[in-house]
Design a protein around this motif. Structure first.
Motif, PDB file in Angstrom:
ATOM      1  N   ASN A 180       5.095   8.117  -3.280  1.00 54.17           N
ATOM      2  CA  ASN A 180       3.857   8.888  -3.344  1.00 54.17           C
ATOM      3  C   ASN A 180       2.694   7.904  -3.435  1.00 54.17           C
ATOM      4  OD1 ASN A 180       4.073   7.845  -5.870  1.00 54.17           O
ATOM      5  ND2 ASN A 180       4.581   9.778  -6.856  1.00 54.17           N
ATOM      6  N   ILE A 181       1.508   8.436  -3.646  1.00 52.92           N
ATOM      7  CA  ILE A 181       0.327   7.557  -3.683  1.00 52.92           C
ATOM      8  C   ILE A 181       0.466   6.499  -4.767  1.00 52.92           C
ATOM      9  CG2 ILE A 181      -2.105   7.535  -4.332  1.00 52.92           C
ATOM     10  CD1 ILE A 181      -2.680   9.491  -2.427  1.00 52.92           C
ATOM     11  N   ALA A 182       0.940   6.898  -5.936  1.00 56.17           N
ATOM     12  CA  ALA A 182       1.013   5.948  -7.047  1.00 56.17           C
ATOM     13  C   ALA A 182       1.947   4.788  -6.718  1.00 56.17           C
ATOM     14  CB  ALA A 182       1.489   6.663  -8.303  1.00 56.17           C
ATOM     15  N   TRP A 183       3.162   5.102  -6.250  1.00 54.09           N
ATOM     16  CA  TRP A 183       4.109   4.040  -5.922  1.00 54.09           C
ATOM     17  C   TRP A 183       3.561   3.129  -4.842  1.00 54.09           C
ATOM     18  CZ3 TRP A 183       7.670   2.553  -8.977  1.00 54.09           C
ATOM     19  CH2 TRP A 183       8.431   3.468  -9.734  1.00 54.09           C
ATOM     20  N   SER A 184       3.090   3.752  -3.735  1.00 52.19           N
ATOM     21  CA  SER A 184       2.721   2.937  -2.575  1.00 52.19           C
ATOM     22  C   SER A 184       1.505   2.064  -2.903  1.00 52.19           C
ATOM     23  CB  SER A 184       2.446   3.821  -1.368  1.00 52.19           C
ATOM     24  OG  SER A 184       1.428   4.743  -1.663  1.00 52.19           O
ATOM     25  N   TRP A 185       0.466   2.675  -3.497  1.00 51.66           N
ATOM     26  CA  TRP A 185      -0.724   1.872  -3.807  1.00 51.66           C
ATOM     27  C   TRP A 185      -0.437   0.918  -4.942  1.00 51.66           C
ATOM     28  CZ3 TRP A 185      -5.114   1.056  -1.140  1.00 51.66           C
ATOM     29  CH2 TRP A 185      -5.305   1.875  -0.024  1.00 51.66           C
ATOM     30  N   GLY A 186       0.410   1.322  -5.868  1.00 51.82           N
ATOM     31  CA  GLY A 186       0.788   0.411  -6.943  1.00 51.82           C
ATOM     32  C   GLY A 186       1.405  -0.858  -6.380  1.00 51.82           C
ATOM     33  N   PHE A 187       2.363  -0.694  -5.472  1.00 49.36           N
ATOM     34  CA  PHE A 187       3.006  -1.873  -4.896  1.00 49.36           C
ATOM     35  C   PHE A 187       2.051  -2.650  -4.008  1.00 49.36           C
ATOM     36  CE2 PHE A 187       7.208  -0.446  -6.255  1.00 49.36           C
ATOM     37  CZ  PHE A 187       7.710  -1.671  -6.662  1.00 49.36           C
ATOM     38  N   ALA A 188       1.167  -1.930  -3.304  1.00 49.36           N
ATOM     39  CA  ALA A 188       0.178  -2.636  -2.487  1.00 49.36           C
ATOM     40  C   ALA A 188      -0.666  -3.535  -3.380  1.00 49.36           C
ATOM     41  CB  ALA A 188      -0.693  -1.639  -1.734  1.00 49.36           C
ATOM     42  N   MET A 189      -1.081  -3.007  -4.534  1.00 51.27           N
ATOM     43  CA  MET A 189      -1.904  -3.793  -5.465  1.00 51.27           C
ATOM     44  C   MET A 189      -1.131  -4.996  -5.989  1.00 51.27           C
ATOM     45  SD  MET A 189      -4.894  -2.811  -5.820  1.00 51.27           S
ATOM     46  CE  MET A 189      -5.628  -1.636  -4.726  1.00 51.27           C
ATOM     47  N   VAL A 190       0.133  -4.749  -6.379  1.00 48.21           N
ATOM     48  CA  VAL A 190       0.953  -5.849  -6.882  1.00 48.21           C
ATOM     49  C   VAL A 190       1.066  -6.946  -5.822  1.00 48.21           C
ATOM     50  CG1 VAL A 190       3.288  -6.492  -7.575  1.00 48.21           C
ATOM     51  CG2 VAL A 190       2.240  -4.424  -8.504  1.00 48.21           C
ATOM     52  N   THR A 191       1.307  -6.527  -4.576  1.00 46.54           N
ATOM     53  CA  THR A 191       1.440  -7.499  -3.486  1.00 46.54           C
ATOM     54  C   THR A 191       0.153  -8.298  -3.316  1.00 46.54           C
ATOM     55  OG1 THR A 191       2.824  -5.868  -2.409  1.00 46.54           O
ATOM     56  CG2 THR A 191       2.161  -7.746  -1.093  1.00 46.54           C
ATOM     57  N   ILE A 192      -0.965  -7.574  -3.249  1.00 45.97           N
ATOM     58  CA  ILE A 192      -2.246  -8.262  -3.059  1.00 45.97           C
ATOM     59  C   ILE A 192      -2.477  -9.226  -4.220  1.00 45.97           C
ATOM     60  CG2 ILE A 192      -4.745  -7.952  -2.941  1.00 45.97           C
ATOM     61  CD1 ILE A 192      -4.227  -5.211  -1.717  1.00 45.97           C
ATOM     62  N   PHE A 193      -2.218  -8.753  -5.443  1.00 48.99           N
ATOM     63  CA  PHE A 193      -2.449  -9.577  -6.628  1.00 48.99           C
ATOM     64  C   PHE A 193      -1.625 -10.870  -6.543  1.00 48.99           C
ATOM     65  CE2 PHE A 193      -1.158 -10.777 -10.965  1.00 48.99           C
ATOM     66  CZ  PHE A 193      -2.407 -11.039 -11.494  1.00 48.99           C
ATOM     67  N   PHE A 194      -0.321 -10.725  -6.317  1.00 51.07           N
ATOM     68  CA  PHE A 194       0.549 -11.898  -6.286  1.00 51.07           C
ATOM     69  C   PHE A 194       0.131 -12.861  -5.184  1.00 51.07           C
ATOM     70  CE2 PHE A 194       3.726 -10.120  -9.125  1.00 51.07           C
ATOM     71  CZ  PHE A 194       4.217 -11.274  -9.706  1.00 51.07           C
ATOM     72  N   ILE A 195      -0.116 -12.322  -4.026  1.00 47.47           N
ATOM     73  CA  ILE A 195      -0.346 -13.210  -2.886  1.00 47.47           C
ATOM     74  C   ILE A 195      -1.718 -13.869  -2.982  1.00 47.47           C
ATOM     75  CG2 ILE A 195      -0.630 -13.194  -0.361  1.00 47.47           C
ATOM     76  CD1 ILE A 195       1.917 -11.562  -0.248  1.00 47.47           C
ATOM     77  N   THR A 196      -2.733 -13.157  -3.470  1.00 39.38           N
ATOM     78  CA  THR A 196      -4.026 -13.846  -3.617  1.00 39.38           C
ATOM     79  C   THR A 196      -3.938 -14.903  -4.709  1.00 39.38           C
ATOM     80  OG1 THR A 196      -4.706 -11.929  -4.913  1.00 39.38           O
ATOM     81  CG2 THR A 196      -5.672 -12.160  -2.746  1.00 39.38           C
ATOM     82  N   ARG A 197      -3.233 -14.600  -5.783  1.00 44.77           N
ATOM     83  CA  ARG A 197      -3.078 -15.620  -6.829  1.00 44.77           C
ATOM     84  C   ARG A 197      -2.374 -16.851  -6.272  1.00 44.77           C
ATOM     85  NH1 ARG A 197      -4.584 -14.307 -12.169  1.00 44.77           N
ATOM     86  NH2 ARG A 197      -4.061 -16.469 -12.564  1.00 44.77           N
ATOM     87  N   LEU A 198      -1.348 -16.599  -5.468  1.00 47.50           N
ATOM     88  CA  LEU A 198      -0.606 -17.713  -4.886  1.00 47.50           C
ATOM     89  C   LEU A 198      -1.518 -18.549  -3.991  1.00 47.50           C
ATOM     90  CD1 LEU A 198       2.235 -19.038  -4.228  1.00 47.50           C
ATOM     91  CD2 LEU A 198       2.068 -17.715  -2.133  1.00 47.50           C
ATOM     92  N   ILE A 199      -2.312 -17.852  -3.143  1.00 46.26           N
ATOM     93  CA  ILE A 199      -3.152 -18.578  -2.192  1.00 46.26           C
ATOM     94  C   ILE A 199      -4.187 -19.416  -2.925  1.00 46.26           C
ATOM     95  CG2 ILE A 199      -4.838 -18.271  -0.330  1.00 46.26           C
ATOM     96  CD1 ILE A 199      -3.286 -15.801   0.511  1.00 46.26           C
ATOM     97  N   LYS A 200      -4.662 -18.911  -4.078  1.00 50.30           N
ATOM     98  CA  LYS A 200      -5.671 -19.658  -4.823  1.00 50.30           C
ATOM     99  C   LYS A 200      -5.066 -20.830  -5.589  1.00 50.30           C
ATOM    100  CE  LYS A 200      -9.149 -16.106  -5.481  1.00 50.30           C
ATOM    101  NZ  LYS A 200      -9.518 -15.003  -6.391  1.00 50.30           N
TER     102      LYS A 200
END
Lengths: 361, 312
Positions: A180-200
């Motif tokens: 649902n929205i919570a799962w999908s956007w939740g994981f999208a946020m987690v992905t963005i968070f992890f990957i931007t942190r990694l890139i920085k």
């Protein structure tokens, strides 16, 4: 060409964190409103956006940031989708689905909750990425592209033939609708968070160095193989989770869902966003997902002032592939180039604009 | 082919005995399939040799060639040979147009941009095919001359197989002569060796590259038409798999080398057919085989069988 990366502490870090926190909260509030008042169709599009953000941001990590032109995201999505689906389906359902050959032993009894299956799906995909990485990173450039493309094809062929694990071409039906929205956007946020942190991080700096000049990166002491492998595995992990989310949204999967077609869609997204920009991938995932819904009207019969224009199915993909070619010729940088969103820039722009406005008065 | 006769020379594959007749039969099938892979691989290898570009759209160019031949016979009621000839010429033109419209503008861009362009062109052709020709497979007419079957003992030889081998040999010799015996061929080899110096010597690069695309596309069209007659039907996505496999054949033979492409094609066709004959239970994995071979070559002999150049 500057690397555009600063590892110095940002003086506005606390303010920026606060802004990110508030705007994430705001986003989830808006999503909650959409969840409450939106139609089923609109909600589905929103979920699709989030899934494509997850997949595109992770794909961009290996293709854009690290510059290794992989064409295998469909393989990881397939592995993730099948793994998570097999784990969430109840033993009973599996028994009913596998009509040609019964499902193999451990899978026939395992039944895990959604979150656990998604994480396992990501881990299985990451492990496959690890195994693939050895032959894949022996080559570079367009050879790497064709080898990964080959792996994507191999995964699909294997899924078609391992009857007792994947149910072959019949695919899996009756997967529980969990996404649902919570799962999908939740994981999208987690992905963005992890990957931007990694890139920085310093890892990200090394990955970008590999993109700009692999030999030079190696010369300054970066273990290019390990870094490439790391990016590939992480990309596979989130790609697998994206696949799992997709499986639990559409509830029916078959090997034909994970052809090169899926890779092509993701490629369009990351190229349009700008290869190497996570921000670009996010924006472009939303633009392409909504855009392809809007373009649907090309494929439906139209009545303009009594004139009947028959629908042309397939027209959307013609437009998208033309877009890809034209982008390569005229706008290779995409929407964002390799730039990223930053609060500092936004606030600089805003203050500049404000000053400009005051001066005019 | 199931019956096992009293053959003096049993070939044993994994506890399954195939007698000489069946083996010969599979050999013929394999060679004729390999010829087609080889013909398509020639285009890949020539373009890669000169531009270092994997022309992803090559298989789809082949598909369009088949449709040209199909509509030539259906709409313009041309006799089959005229239709095939016109289709080959039009496909050569299509190859030149693709180069002019899509590849030339990105020639000085990073190589990955050119690769993305090629993927885009490939998808464009496939989807235009779906829109214009429809997704349903169409039956492809197989002229009388190719339809005969000769039986030698237990081996059945289709006329098409004989023609495929003969025409492939003819086309291959023709292209080989162009590359090694003519001025334009010498220019091609020069570009493959050092593009910048060749340009400084006053060679019109764009003209030579366009000619390369024309030759490669024409060979693909010829291969495609024979492919269409072999499985007498065509559809807009038919070019994908043969295209990929032909690329593998080109790498197998050593990319940039026309004879290597032909050899690689023949080998790939033979391996594929013999594997399916020896282990019918593995037939489903047939399409993954080419990629397995590709990975093995890149791991152990990246220059291919006849190549000299290292892939990057």
């Amino acid at each position: 060409m500057s690397l555009n990366v600063s590892i110095h502490a940002d003086p506005f870090r606390r303010r920026n964190r606060f802004l990110t926190f508030v705007s994430t909260g705001l986003l989830f509030f808006l999503l909650y409103i959409a969840h409450t008042f939106g139609t089923e169709y609109e909600i589905r599009i929103l979920i699709n956006c989030a899934i494509f953000i997850t997949m595109a941001v992770s794909y961009n990590l290996i293709n854009g940031v690290t510059g290794q032109f992989s064409l295998a995201p469909n393989a990881f999505a397939a592995i993730g989708a099948y793994t998570s689906a097999l784990l969430t389906m109840s033993p009973m359902e599996k028994q009913l689905s596998f009509i040609i050959e019964p499902v193999v032993w451990p899978l026939s009894v395992i039944h895990t909750p959604f979150l656990v299956s998604l994480v396992i799906a990501g881990m299985v995909a990451a492990f496959m990425g690890f195994l693939m990485g050895f032959p894949v990173f022996r080559v570079r450039g367009d050879y790497l592209a064709i080898v990964t493309l080959g792996f994507g094809e191999v995964v699909r062929v294997v899924a078609n033939n391992t009857q007792s694990i994947t149910n072959g071409p019949l695919g899996l039906k009756g997967i529980v609708h969990h996404t649902n929205i919570a799962w999908s956007w939740g994981f999208a946020m987690v992905t963005i968070f992890f990957i931007t942190r990694l890139i920085k991080s310093s890892y990200g700096l090394a990955l970008k160095a590999i993109r700009y000049d692999e030999s030079a990166a190696e010369a300054v002491g970066i273990d290019t193989f390990r870094h490439k492998m790391f990016a590939f595995i992480l990309s596979a992990f989130f790609g697998g989770i994206g696949g799992g989310l997709l499986a639990h949204l559409i509830t029916t999967i078959s090997p034909n869902l994970f052809t090169f077609f899926l890779t092509f869609n993701l490629l369009i997204i990351i190229v349009l966003g700008g290869l190497g920009s996570t921000t670009g991938s996010v924006i472009s995932a939303i633009v392409v997902t909504i855009g392809s819904e809007l373009l649907r009207f090309f494929e439906e019969p139209l009545f303009i002032g009594g004139l009947h224009i028959p629908g042309i199915p397939g027209m959307r993909m013609v437009i998208f592939s033309l877009l890809l070619v034209l982008m390569m010729i005229f706008a290779r940088q995409g929407l964002m180039g390799t730039r990223e969103f930053s609060w500092n820039r936004v606030i600089d722009r805003m203050t500049a604009f404000k000053r400009h406005w005051e001066n005019r008065k | 082919m199931g019956a096992i006769s009293e053959s003096p020379l049993p070939f044993i594959f994994q506890d399954r005995i195939i007698d000489t007749a069946a083996f010969t039969q599979q050999l013929i099938n394999g060679v004729s399939l390999g010829c087609l892979y080889g013909l398509i691989a020639i285009g890949y290898t020539m373009v890669y040799g000169i531009l270092r570009l994997i022309n992803f759209a090559h298989g789809d160019v082949m598909m369009v060639g088949c449709y040209f031949a199909f509509y030539g016979m259906l709409l313009f009621t041309l006799p089959w040979w005229a239709s095939f000839l016109v289709a080959i010429l039009l496909t050569a033109l299509l190859g030149v147009l693709i180069d002019r419209g899509a590849y030339r503008p990105v020639r000085n861009a990073p190589r990955i941009s050119a690769l993305i362009t090629a993927i885009g062109v490939s998808f464009l052709l496939e989807n235009l095919g779906l829109v214009l020709f429809g997704g349903r497979p169409k039956a492809f007419y197989r002229p009388e001359i190719f339809s005969g079957i000769h039986t030698f003992g237990e081996v059945r030889v289709l006329d098409l197989h004989v023609w495929t081998a003969l025409l492939t040999l003819l086309i291959f010799t023709f292209i080989y002569q162009i590359i090694y015996k003519t001025r334009i061929g010498r220019a091609m080899r020069c570009i493959a060796h050092d593009m910048e110096t060749t340009r400084l010597m006053g060679v019109d690069l764009n003209r030579i590259i366009a000619f390369t695309f024309a030759i490669g596309s024409a060979a693909a069209a010829a291969g495609g038409i024979m492919w269409a007659m072999r499985y007498p039907q065509i559809n807009p996505l038919m070019g994908i798999l043969p295209g990929l496999k032909a690329f593998v054949a080109a790498v197998l033979g050593g990319i940039g080398n026309v004879s290597g492409a032909m050899l690689g094609g023949l080998l790939l066709g033979l391996i594929e057919i013999l594997l399916v004959a020896a282990r019918p239970d593995l037939a489903g994995y047939r399409d993954a085989l080419a990629f397995g071979i590709l990975i093995l070559i890149l791991l152990f002999r990246p220059t291919g069988l006849m190549g000299e150049r290292l892939p990057e």
